[in-house]
Write an enzyme that holds these catalytic residues in place. Structure first.
Site, mmCIF file in Angstrom:
data_model
loop_
_atom_site.group_PDB
_atom_site.id
_atom_site.type_symbol
_atom_site.label_atom_id
_atom_site.label_comp_id
_atom_site.label_asym_id
_atom_site.label_seq_id
_atom_site.Cartn_x
_atom_site.Cartn_y
_atom_site.Cartn_z
ATOM 1 N N MET A 296 -0.441 6.574 0.875
ATOM 2 C CA MET A 296 0.370 7.762 1.161
ATOM 3 C C MET A 296 1.795 7.551 0.635
ATOM 4 S SD MET A 296 -1.054 9.461 4.607
ATOM 5 C CE MET A 296 -0.174 8.471 5.799
ATOM 6 N N GLY A 297 1.964 6.566 -0.244
ATOM 7 C CA GLY A 297 3.258 6.364 -0.876
ATOM 8 C C GLY A 297 4.253 5.620 -0.011
ATOM 9 N N LEU B 23 5.837 3.009 -1.048
ATOM 10 C CA LEU B 23 5.117 1.744 -1.235
ATOM 11 C C LEU B 23 5.978 0.536 -0.885
ATOM 12 C CD1 LEU B 23 3.416 2.569 -4.659
ATOM 13 C CD2 LEU B 23 2.529 2.974 -2.351
ATOM 14 N N HIS B 24 5.328 -0.482 -0.385
ATOM 15 C CA HIS B 24 6.006 -1.727 -0.026
ATOM 16 C C HIS B 24 5.138 -2.902 -0.482
ATOM 17 C CE1 HIS B 24 3.122 -1.769 3.203
ATOM 18 N NE2 HIS B 24 3.585 -0.612 3.662
ATOM 19 N N HIS C 100 1.365 -2.713 -0.101
ATOM 20 C CA HIS C 100 0.655 -1.959 -1.151
ATOM 21 C C HIS C 100 0.603 -2.767 -2.453
ATOM 22 C CE1 HIS C 100 2.340 1.420 1.411
ATOM 23 N NE2 HIS C 100 1.045 1.677 1.427
ATOM 24 N N GLN D 30 -5.736 -4.629 5.916
ATOM 25 C CA GLN D 30 -6.325 -4.912 7.237
ATOM 26 C C GLN D 30 -5.400 -4.513 8.382
ATOM 27 O OE1 GLN D 30 -8.923 -5.575 8.769
ATOM 28 N NE2 GLN D 30 -10.351 -6.704 7.506
ATOM 29 N N ASP E 243 -4.594 -1.653 9.091
ATOM 30 C CA ASP E 243 -5.376 -0.560 9.677
ATOM 31 C C ASP E 243 -6.825 -1.019 9.768
ATOM 32 O OD1 ASP E 243 -3.366 1.561 9.895
ATOM 33 O OD2 ASP E 243 -3.259 1.360 7.739
ATOM 34 N N VAL F 41 0.245 -7.965 5.237
ATOM 35 C CA VAL F 41 1.448 -8.585 4.661
ATOM 36 C C VAL F 41 2.592 -8.364 5.650
ATOM 37 C CG1 VAL F 41 3.044 -8.613 2.711
ATOM 38 C CG2 VAL F 41 0.610 -8.197 2.323
ATOM 39 N N SER G 273 5.130 1.637 5.979
ATOM 40 C CA SER G 273 6.081 2.642 5.493
ATOM 41 C C SER G 273 6.901 3.182 6.649
ATOM 42 C CB SER G 273 5.328 3.788 4.814
ATOM 43 O OG SER G 273 4.505 3.275 3.797
#
Ligand code: PAF
Length: 287
Positions: free
Chosen positions: A32-33, A35-36, A39, A150, A152, A178, A188
């Protein structure tokens, strides 16, 4: 790197990449953008395991409840594209809501069982929205492998169940959580946190670490209720923490356990609010 906003162009680009190479592996990272590094780790895993990497960025209205943060969900297209470029994505798919849902969808993918507890219970309809959009994206990209974080863990279980039940020819690849250096799981939504909330949110990873230690010390025999109580007590030491749930469930079935025993895999999952920001974190313990 190609930036594509339309479904027909996406299909054409993937068809072209696959042309004449039936062994080509397409890896897909749906997001969903905003990003970090979490991602970025998914993109790196896809890069390592696949020939073509497709990233999607779409804030999916279908998975937000009426009082959730859809309208304020953080967005930064330029920064996301820079990260995608750095991690060598080949295609970034950036559809608008009208492209994904030209009319209200009358078809919803609903996975039962694994969605009953945890976020499924506290965010009604959320996983229908996730499963439906992921199914749509899978139909558009037709990936060989799809990469999910993971953090989620329940989302991973839902997508795995959907892919297995519907015979979808895609390998679901779960990737490790992470964390920031101080232990906070990357999300996010961390950007919403005030400095004091950010500090107190460290209680999530700290209580999971404590739980891992307690389970290890118990040497394969522990009452799940006692473990739950110890986690709750630790989280309550942070006055800003408002517990949504603490769940100890068998993994991957996500059914509650009363006794933790040798040979089991358990998921300890937390959802805690700090002000309006709801954070999740978890650990999977294989005894
Ligand atoms: O994990 C997410 O970012 C979303 O739930 C997903 C899988 C991209 C579906 O919108």
């Amino acid at each position: 790197m190609q930036v594509i906003r339309r479904i027909d162009e996406l299909r054409a680009a993937i068809r072209k990449a696959r042309a004449g190479n039936s062994a080509l592996r397409v890896g897909f990272v749906p997001t969903m953008g905003y990003l970090h590094e979490g991602h970025a780790s998914l993109l790196r895993a896809a890069r390592e395991q696949c020939d073509v990497v497709v990233l999607s960025i779409f804030v999916n209205p279908l998975q937000f409840g009426p009082n959730e943060d859809l309208s304020r969900y953080p967005r930064d297209e330029q920064r996301d594209l820079a990260l995608a470029e750095k991690e060598q994505a080949d295609i970034v798919f950036l559809p608008g809501v009208d492209e994904m849902y030209p009319s209200p969808t009358k078809t919803v993918v609903s996975v039962s069982g694994v969605t009953e507890r945890l976020c499924g219970a506290s965010r009604p309809g959320h996983f229908d929205g996730v499963a439906t959009v992921v199914m749509k994206l899978f139909n558009m990209v037709q990936p060989d492998a799809a990469f999910f974080g993971q953090k989620d863990a329940q989302q991973v279980a839902v997508i795995e169940q959907m892919a297995a039940d519907l015979n979808m020819p895609v390998q679901i690849v779960p990737c490790p959580i992470v964390r920031e250096q101080d232990g906070l799981a990357m999300s996010s939504r961390n950007v919403y946190l005030e400095p004091e909330q950010r500090q107190q949110a460290l209680v999530l990873s700290a209580s999971l670490k404590m739980a891992e230690r307690l389970v290890a010390e118990a040497r394969g025999q522990m009452d799940a209720g006692e473990l739950h109580k110890a986690i709750l007590e630790q989280i309550r030491q942070s006055p800003m923490a408002d517990v949504d749930y603490i769940e100890i469930v068998a993994y991957p079935a996500l059914q509650p356990v009363t006794e933790i025993r040798e040979g089991m895999s358990i998921l300890i999952a937390l959802a805690v609010k700090f002000g309006k920001t709801r954070l999740i974190d978890n650990t999977i313990i294989r005894l």
